[in-house]
Design an enzyme around this catalytic site. Structure first.
Site, PDB file in Angstrom:
ATOM      1  CG  HIS A  94      42.165  37.115  36.499  1.00 13.54           C
ATOM      2  ND1 HIS A  94      42.255  36.244  35.439  1.00 13.54           N
ATOM      3  CD2 HIS A  94      41.035  37.836  36.301  1.00 13.54           C
ATOM      4  CE1 HIS A  94      41.221  36.449  34.633  1.00 13.54           C
ATOM      5  NE2 HIS A  94      40.467  37.409  35.131  1.00 13.54           N
ATOM      6  CD  GLU A 166      36.665  37.076  37.297  1.00 18.63           C
ATOM      7  OE1 GLU A 166      36.078  37.937  36.640  1.00 18.63           O
ATOM      8  OE2 GLU A 166      37.879  36.855  37.184  1.00 18.63           O
TER       9      GLU A 166
END
Ligand code: PGA
Length: 260
Positions: A94, A166
Site C-alpha cells: 500500500h 491506486e
C-alpha cells in the site's frame, strides 16, 4: 466476477470492526449476485472477526504480512499466523507503507512470494505519485512496480493474484472524485493486466485488477461497470456502513445486469 475490498487501515479496534462486519452481514442478507467481499481490519481483531464472518460470504484480509515464516522478527506477523485466523487475502505494498515505512519493491516481491507459496491471495497495490503523473511517467512507474512485484514468482495451480491500481494522488482526496479518472483507470488497468501476463502464466479469471482511490457510493458504479475493472478497494467509505453497502449493491446490480 467483481470484488469489493474494505481497507479499514488503523481506524477501528475490535468492537468497532465487529459492529461494522455485523452491519455488512445484515445488509447483504438474502441478496443474490453478490460480489466477492473482503474486509481488512486490524490484525488484532482477527480472533473475534473470524467468528463474526464464519460461514458467511465475507472473507477476511490482512493489511500486511512479513516474508519469513518464523523467527526473530520483532513486531512482524507471518503468513501462517494469518492463515490460522482464516485470513484469505493480504494487502501488500500500500502506498502508505511504501511512503511512510520505506517498503520497497524488493520487500513487496518477497511478501508476494510467501503469500502465494502459502496459498493466500496477495492484493498488490501499485500506483504513481503526483510527480510521476505530471511528468508523464505514470505508465512507466506502474509497469515497473507490477514487474518488480511479480519477479521470479512461481504460481500454484490454485493461485489467484489481485492488483489494486491506486494512484497515490487519488487516495482520500477530492481529486480522486474527478470524472476523468474512470477513463484513465481503464487505460491503467489494461496496462497492468498486460504487464502482469508477461510475467506470469495465469488465467484471466484468476488475475483481478481493482481500482482504489476515494471510491465511494457516488462514484463506485462508474468504476465497477467497466469490464476492465474487476472491483474496488475502498478506504474511507468502507468505514461508513451505509456507503459500503451501497458499493456492494452497485456491484451486485452490475453482476445481475451481465447475467440477464
Ligand atoms: P480511500 O483509500 O478510499 O480512502 O482513498 C483507499 C486506500 O488507501 O486503499
Amino acid at each position: 466476477m467483481k470484488t469489493i475490498i474494505a481497507n479499514w487501515k488503523m481506524n477501528v479496534g475490535t468492537r468497532g470492526s465487529v459492529a461494522l462486519a455485523r452491519g455488512i452481514l445484515l445488509g447483504i442478507r438474502g441478496k443474490t449476485n453478490l460480489p466477492e467481499i473482503v474486509i481488512c481490519p486490524s490484525t488484532v481483531t482477527f480472533s473475534e472477526m473470524r467468528k463474526v464472518v464464519a460461514k458467511s460470504k465475507v472473507m477476511l484480509g490482512a493489511q500486511n504480512v512479513f516474508w519469513q515464516q518464523q523467527g526473530a522478527f520483532t513486531g512482524e506477523i507471518s503468513v501462517k499466523m494469518l492463515a490460522e485466523h482464516g485470513v484469505s487475502h493480504v494487502i501488500i505494498g500500500h502506498s502508505e507503507r511504501r511512503g511512510l515505512l520505506g517498503e520497497t519493491d524488493e520487500m513487496i516481491n518477497k511478501k508476494v512470494k510467501t503469500i502465494v507459496a502459502n496459498d493466500l491471495k496477495p492484493i498488490i497495490c501499485v500506483g504513481e505519485g503526483i510527480e510521476d503523473r505530471e511528468a508523464g511517467k505514470a505508465r512507466e512507474m506502474v509497469t515497473y512496480q507490477v514487474g518488480a512485484a511479480l519477479e521470479g514468482l512461481s504460481l500454484r495451480t490454485q493461485s489467484e493474484i489481485y492488483f489494486a491500481y491506486e494512484p497515490v494522488w487519488a487516495l482520500s482526496t477530492s481529486r480522486g472524485h474527478e470524472q476523468e479518472n474512470t477513463a484513465d483507470a481503464k487505460i491503467m488497468h489494461e496496462l497492468i493486466r498486460s504487464v502482469a501476463m508477461e510475467h506470469i502464466k495465469i488465467s484471466k479469471s484468476k488475475l483481478h485488477i481493482l481500482y482504489g482511490g476515494s471510491v465511494d457510493s457516488q462514484n463506485a458504479y462508474s468504476f465497477l461497470r467497466e469490464d476492465s475493472i474487476d472491483g474496488v478497494l475502498v478506504g474511507g467509505a468502507s468505514l461508513k456502513l451505509s456507503q459500503f453497502l451501497e458499493i456492494i449493491l452497485a456491484a451486485a446490480d452490475i453482476i445481475e445486469g451481465k447475467q440477464k
